[in-house]
Design a protein around this motif. Sequence first.
Motif, mmCIF file in Angstrom:
data_model
loop_
_atom_site.group_PDB
_atom_site.id
_atom_site.type_symbol
_atom_site.label_atom_id
_atom_site.label_comp_id
_atom_site.label_asym_id
_atom_site.label_seq_id
_atom_site.Cartn_x
_atom_site.Cartn_y
_atom_site.Cartn_z
ATOM 1 N N GLU A 1 -4.069 1.297 0.575
ATOM 2 C CA GLU A 1 -5.442 1.894 0.044
ATOM 3 C C GLU A 1 -6.275 1.832 -0.070
ATOM 4 O O GLU A 1 -6.372 2.197 -0.649
ATOM 5 C CB GLU A 1 -4.006 2.544 -1.564
ATOM 6 C CG GLU A 1 -2.772 3.013 -1.283
ATOM 7 C CD GLU A 1 -2.349 3.310 -2.900
ATOM 8 O OE1 GLU A 1 -2.595 2.426 -3.960
ATOM 9 O OE2 GLU A 1 -0.592 3.814 -2.719
ATOM 10 N N GLN A 2 -6.041 0.081 0.256
ATOM 11 C CA GLN A 2 -7.610 -0.576 0.088
ATOM 12 C C GLN A 2 -8.865 0.458 1.041
ATOM 13 O O GLN A 2 -7.853 0.826 2.457
ATOM 14 C CB GLN A 2 -7.531 -1.570 -0.138
ATOM 15 C CG GLN A 2 -6.222 -2.162 -1.001
ATOM 16 C CD GLN A 2 -6.400 -1.954 -2.511
ATOM 17 O OE1 GLN A 2 -7.661 -2.172 -2.716
ATOM 18 N NE2 GLN A 2 -5.699 -1.566 -3.192
ATOM 19 N N PRO A 3 -9.823 0.101 0.431
ATOM 20 C CA PRO A 3 -10.957 1.171 2.024
ATOM 21 C C PRO A 3 -11.002 0.299 2.918
ATOM 22 O O PRO A 3 -11.816 -1.129 2.281
ATOM 23 C CB PRO A 3 -11.730 1.248 0.270
ATOM 24 C CG PRO A 3 -12.272 -0.290 -0.782
ATOM 25 C CD PRO A 3 -10.571 0.220 -0.805
ATOM 26 N N TYR A 4 -11.616 1.164 3.686
ATOM 27 C CA TYR A 4 -11.740 -0.260 4.605
ATOM 28 C C TYR A 4 -12.887 1.145 5.692
ATOM 29 O O TYR A 4 -12.586 2.327 5.708
ATOM 30 C CB TYR A 4 -10.980 -0.383 6.212
ATOM 31 C CG TYR A 4 -12.015 -1.364 6.839
ATOM 32 C CD1 TYR A 4 -12.060 -2.012 7.283
ATOM 33 C CD2 TYR A 4 -11.244 -0.202 8.301
ATOM 34 C CE1 TYR A 4 -12.808 -2.185 8.618
ATOM 35 C CE2 TYR A 4 -11.143 -1.144 9.693
ATOM 36 C CZ TYR A 4 -12.115 -1.727 9.103
ATOM 37 O OH TYR A 4 -12.467 -1.925 11.177
ATOM 38 N N LEU A 5 -13.835 0.846 5.681
ATOM 39 C CA LEU A 5 -15.290 1.425 5.672
ATOM 40 C C LEU A 5 -15.140 2.764 4.806
ATOM 41 O O LEU A 5 -14.970 2.924 4.101
ATOM 42 C CB LEU A 5 -15.072 1.659 7.444
ATOM 43 C CG LEU A 5 -14.830 0.117 8.030
ATOM 44 C CD1 LEU A 5 -15.210 0.903 9.843
ATOM 45 C CD2 LEU A 5 -15.883 -0.312 7.832
ATOM 46 N N PRO B 1 -8.323 -8.700 21.063
ATOM 47 C CA PRO B 1 -7.410 -9.596 20.248
ATOM 48 C C PRO B 1 -8.117 -8.595 18.607
ATOM 49 O O PRO B 1 -6.942 -7.970 17.901
ATOM 50 C CB PRO B 1 -7.588 -10.865 20.154
ATOM 51 C CG PRO B 1 -7.723 -11.206 21.381
ATOM 52 C CD PRO B 1 -8.996 -10.017 22.259
ATOM 53 N N ALA B 2 -9.395 -8.011 19.249
ATOM 54 C CA ALA B 2 -10.107 -7.687 17.701
ATOM 55 C C ALA B 2 -9.375 -5.903 17.419
ATOM 56 O O ALA B 2 -9.797 -5.645 16.484
ATOM 57 C CB ALA B 2 -11.880 -7.222 18.220
ATOM 58 N N GLU B 3 -8.714 -5.215 18.639
ATOM 59 C CA GLU B 3 -8.399 -4.043 18.209
ATOM 60 C C GLU B 3 -6.444 -4.155 17.939
ATOM 61 O O GLU B 3 -6.570 -3.592 17.274
ATOM 62 C CB GLU B 3 -7.896 -3.200 19.695
ATOM 63 C CG GLU B 3 -7.062 -1.799 19.541
ATOM 64 C CD GLU B 3 -7.725 -1.674 20.826
ATOM 65 O OE1 GLU B 3 -6.391 0.125 21.226
ATOM 66 O OE2 GLU B 3 -7.908 -1.779 21.777
ATOM 67 N N LEU B 4 -6.668 -5.601 17.629
ATOM 68 C CA LEU B 4 -4.834 -5.551 17.169
ATOM 69 C C LEU B 4 -4.273 -6.505 15.874
ATOM 70 O O LEU B 4 -3.445 -6.606 15.550
ATOM 71 C CB LEU B 4 -4.059 -6.302 18.826
ATOM 72 C CG LEU B 4 -3.378 -5.942 20.043
ATOM 73 C CD1 LEU B 4 -2.981 -6.406 20.413
ATOM 74 C CD2 LEU B 4 -3.432 -4.314 19.744
ATOM 75 N N VAL B 5 -6.004 -7.231 15.256
ATOM 76 C CA VAL B 5 -6.067 -7.330 14.243
ATOM 77 C C VAL B 5 -5.195 -6.786 12.783
ATOM 78 O O VAL B 5 -5.291 -5.416 13.246
ATOM 79 C CB VAL B 5 -7.378 -7.309 13.956
ATOM 80 C CG1 VAL B 5 -7.940 -5.983 12.986
ATOM 81 C CG2 VAL B 5 -7.820 -8.452 12.120
ATOM 82 N N LYS C 1 -17.506 -8.181 9.310
ATOM 83 C CA LYS C 1 -17.438 -8.614 11.085
ATOM 84 C C LYS C 1 -18.039 -6.991 11.289
ATOM 85 O O LYS C 1 -18.993 -7.009 12.432
ATOM 86 C CB LYS C 1 -16.150 -8.910 11.955
ATOM 87 C CG LYS C 1 -16.272 -8.897 12.678
ATOM 88 C CD LYS C 1 -15.126 -9.322 13.782
ATOM 89 C CE LYS C 1 -15.415 -9.871 15.359
ATOM 90 N NZ LYS C 1 -13.338 -10.310 16.070
ATOM 91 N N VAL C 2 -17.663 -5.701 11.162
ATOM 92 C CA VAL C 2 -17.551 -4.786 12.012
ATOM 93 C C VAL C 2 -19.018 -4.201 11.306
ATOM 94 O O VAL C 2 -19.664 -3.340 12.078
ATOM 95 C CB VAL C 2 -16.240 -3.377 11.160
ATOM 96 C CG1 VAL C 2 -16.520 -1.898 11.981
ATOM 97 C CG2 VAL C 2 -14.986 -4.444 11.744
ATOM 98 N N MET C 3 -19.634 -4.333 10.102
ATOM 99 C CA MET C 3 -20.762 -3.967 9.689
ATOM 100 C C MET C 3 -21.801 -4.585 10.921
ATOM 101 O O MET C 3 -22.970 -4.337 11.220
ATOM 102 C CB MET C 3 -20.510 -4.105 8.387
ATOM 103 C CG MET C 3 -19.049 -3.424 7.158
ATOM 104 S SD MET C 3 -20.146 -3.585 5.386
ATOM 105 C CE MET C 3 -21.536 -2.967 5.301
ATOM 106 N N GLN C 4 -21.565 -5.708 10.420
ATOM 107 C CA GLN C 4 -22.777 -6.351 11.019
ATOM 108 C C GLN C 4 -23.013 -6.114 12.679
ATOM 109 O O GLN C 4 -23.484 -6.057 13.025
ATOM 110 C CB GLN C 4 -22.235 -7.770 11.373
ATOM 111 C CG GLN C 4 -23.047 -9.030 11.936
ATOM 112 C CD GLN C 4 -24.648 -9.128 11.671
ATOM 113 O OE1 GLN C 4 -24.780 -9.004 10.351
ATOM 114 N NE2 GLN C 4 -25.533 -9.064 12.143
#
Length: 203
Positions: free
Chosen positions: A33-37, A178-182, A196-199
């Motif tokens: 439930e935590q916000p991500y983007l 690996p970034a896709e499978l985090v 990281k995604v925002m950067q």
Amino acid sequence: MARGRGMIAAEDTALVLLAAGRSDRFGDLDKLEQPYLAEPVGMHVVTALAAVPFRARIAVVSGTTLDYGARGYRVVQNPRPEDGQGRSLGLCLAAVRESGAKAVLIALADMPRVTAAHIYRLLETATGDDAVVASSNGEHPTPPALFGAAHFDFLEALTGDEGARRLVMGGRHVVTSPAELVDIDTPEQLQALTAKVMQEARD
């Protein structure tokens, strides 16, 4: 009896979304439930795979407020998430069988960067009802993973967290970034991924 060797289509595959984790390292919070983007963590894979024409969509949950039913999923309740992912998967197999699917694609709700393009690569690699195809970061296999119908009995009998690991180790592996499978296990991982995604978006 010979088993079919044809490629497995999305239309013949049931998607099972495992969303019944205990979120132990998030304290009293449900990590899904935590916000991500722009969405909760547990809805990103739902959005990413919305256009894939699966035969059925099934989500196994425990205590979350996320409404997977509103997104077209048959919702299966797991009253004992502490029994591990194997138990969650086993609870879904009746619904998979009822759908008439020839394969099941297992995804985790705490992997918010999985893409439809990668799922299609898994499907394209799978042939026959004895197929076992997992994702890989180049070092070891991981979900999402696909299993042909010959393995439904095995999957339905799973318990604990060992799950289908041994079966997966002997299957085919499709390497992606690996970034896709985090996957998200801690608040710190979620914060780091968001930063990281925002950067990346700024660069």
